[in-house]
Scaffold this motif. Structure first.
Motif, mmCIF file in Angstrom:
data_model
loop_
_atom_site.group_PDB
_atom_site.id
_atom_site.type_symbol
_atom_site.label_atom_id
_atom_site.label_comp_id
_atom_site.label_asym_id
_atom_site.label_seq_id
_atom_site.Cartn_x
_atom_site.Cartn_y
_atom_site.Cartn_z
ATOM 1 N N ILE A 1 148.730 44.487 -55.388
ATOM 2 C CA ILE A 1 148.600 45.914 -55.662
ATOM 3 C C ILE A 1 149.326 46.680 -54.565
ATOM 4 C CG2 ILE A 1 147.022 47.855 -55.943
ATOM 5 C CD1 ILE A 1 144.899 45.848 -56.891
ATOM 6 N N ASP A 2 150.299 47.482 -54.974
ATOM 7 C CA ASP A 2 151.001 48.366 -54.052
ATOM 8 C C ASP A 2 150.315 49.723 -54.167
ATOM 9 O OD1 ASP A 2 152.764 49.591 -52.351
ATOM 10 O OD2 ASP A 2 154.481 49.484 -53.703
ATOM 11 N N LEU A 3 149.468 50.032 -53.200
ATOM 12 C CA LEU A 3 148.595 51.196 -53.246
ATOM 13 C C LEU A 3 149.280 52.417 -52.641
ATOM 14 C CD1 LEU A 3 145.651 52.145 -53.829
ATOM 15 C CD2 LEU A 3 145.088 51.397 -51.516
ATOM 16 N N HIS A 4 149.363 53.489 -53.414
ATOM 17 C CA HIS A 4 149.928 54.762 -52.961
ATOM 18 C C HIS A 4 148.815 55.806 -52.948
ATOM 19 C CE1 HIS A 4 154.065 53.252 -53.319
ATOM 20 N NE2 HIS A 4 153.596 52.586 -54.366
ATOM 21 N N SER A 5 149.136 57.030 -52.580
ATOM 22 C CA SER A 5 148.105 58.059 -52.448
ATOM 23 C C SER A 5 147.410 58.412 -53.760
ATOM 24 C CB SER A 5 148.688 59.320 -51.816
ATOM 25 O OG SER A 5 149.704 59.857 -52.628
ATOM 26 N N ASN A 6 148.120 58.390 -54.881
ATOM 27 C CA ASN A 6 147.466 58.767 -56.141
ATOM 28 C C ASN A 6 147.696 57.783 -57.287
ATOM 29 O OD1 ASN A 6 150.102 59.332 -56.680
ATOM 30 N ND2 ASN A 6 149.788 61.453 -57.264
ATOM 31 N N ASN A 7 148.438 56.705 -57.038
ATOM 32 C CA ASN A 7 148.654 55.689 -58.065
ATOM 33 C C ASN A 7 148.939 54.351 -57.390
ATOM 34 O OD1 ASN A 7 151.718 55.097 -58.035
ATOM 35 N ND2 ASN A 7 151.615 57.329 -58.033
ATOM 36 N N ASN B 1 144.847 55.732 -59.221
ATOM 37 C CA ASN B 1 143.912 55.082 -58.303
ATOM 38 C C ASN B 1 142.478 55.322 -58.762
ATOM 39 O OD1 ASN B 1 145.835 53.982 -56.701
ATOM 40 N ND2 ASN B 1 145.881 55.656 -55.249
ATOM 41 N N ASP B 2 142.151 54.645 -59.814
ATOM 42 C CA ASP B 2 140.827 54.715 -60.423
ATOM 43 C C ASP B 2 140.349 53.270 -60.540
ATOM 44 O OD1 ASP B 2 138.962 54.428 -62.688
ATOM 45 O OD2 ASP B 2 139.280 56.588 -62.948
ATOM 46 N N LEU B 3 139.317 52.934 -59.778
ATOM 47 C CA LEU B 3 138.864 51.547 -59.713
ATOM 48 C C LEU B 3 138.557 50.980 -61.095
ATOM 49 C CD1 LEU B 3 138.107 49.056 -58.097
ATOM 50 C CD2 LEU B 3 135.852 50.077 -57.721
ATOM 51 N N ALA B 4 137.910 51.763 -61.937
ATOM 52 C CA ALA B 4 137.565 51.281 -63.283
ATOM 53 C C ALA B 4 138.819 50.919 -64.080
ATOM 54 C CB ALA B 4 136.740 52.325 -64.024
ATOM 55 N N LYS B 5 139.867 51.716 -63.963
ATOM 56 C CA LYS B 5 141.112 51.440 -64.696
ATOM 57 C C LYS B 5 141.818 50.205 -64.146
ATOM 58 C CE LYS B 5 141.715 56.068 -66.379
ATOM 59 N NZ LYS B 5 142.504 57.258 -66.499
ATOM 60 N N ILE B 6 141.800 50.043 -62.830
ATOM 61 C CA ILE B 6 142.434 48.870 -62.225
ATOM 62 C C ILE B 6 141.675 47.606 -62.617
ATOM 63 C CG2 ILE B 6 142.961 47.719 -60.035
ATOM 64 C CD1 ILE B 6 143.591 50.558 -58.916
ATOM 65 N N THR C 1 149.494 51.783 -46.860
ATOM 66 C CA THR C 1 149.542 52.522 -45.599
ATOM 67 C C THR C 1 148.689 53.775 -45.723
ATOM 68 O OG1 THR C 1 151.536 53.692 -46.298
ATOM 69 C CG2 THR C 1 151.843 51.716 -44.973
ATOM 70 N N PHE C 2 147.929 53.886 -46.806
ATOM 71 C CA PHE C 2 147.106 55.063 -47.083
ATOM 72 C C PHE C 2 145.648 54.653 -46.921
ATOM 73 C CE2 PHE C 2 145.055 58.231 -49.852
ATOM 74 C CZ PHE C 2 145.608 59.383 -49.320
ATOM 75 N N TYR C 3 145.055 54.980 -45.780
ATOM 76 C CA TYR C 3 143.738 54.466 -45.415
ATOM 77 C C TYR C 3 142.585 55.071 -46.210
ATOM 78 C CZ TYR C 3 146.349 52.561 -41.564
ATOM 79 O OH TYR C 3 147.261 51.873 -40.830
ATOM 80 N N ALA C 4 142.719 56.234 -46.789
ATOM 81 C CA ALA C 4 141.617 56.892 -47.482
ATOM 82 C C ALA C 4 141.227 56.188 -48.769
ATOM 83 C CB ALA C 4 141.973 58.343 -47.776
ATOM 84 N N ARG C 5 141.984 55.222 -49.222
ATOM 85 C CA ARG C 5 141.682 54.531 -50.476
ATOM 86 C C ARG C 5 140.949 53.213 -50.250
ATOM 87 N NH1 ARG C 5 141.554 58.301 -54.239
ATOM 88 N NH2 ARG C 5 143.405 59.568 -54.109
#
Length: 80
Positions: free
Chosen positions: A6-12, A32-37, A56-60
């Protein structure tokens, strides 16, 4: 045996599933919706060896924490 990256970005995120021969089985950009992932990964869950999250986005961290609770092994790689 399958693996997910998973390449995690701020909103997707771009979620990929690969098999043991490194063949891409599925890949999709998702919000970035856990249920959808988790729903996207559900067909491969029984045979999933692990999930690696590049971020690199720690808030997620909630998403990474949720993945580890889903029964799949979860690791996070954070470049410095």
């Amino acid at each position: 045996m399958n693996y997910s990256g998973i390449d995690l970005h701020s909103n997707n995120s771009v979620v990929s599933v690969i098999d043991e021969t490194d063949r891409v089985v599925a890949e999709k950009r998702l919000p970035n919706d856990l249920a959808k992932i988790l729903a996207f990964l559900a067909p491969w869950r029984a045979g999933m060896a692990g999930v690696v999250v590049e971020s690199t986005f720690y808030a997620r961290s909630r998403i990474m924490h949720g993945l580890s609770l889903s029964g799949a092994a979860c690791a996070a790689y954070v470049p410095m």
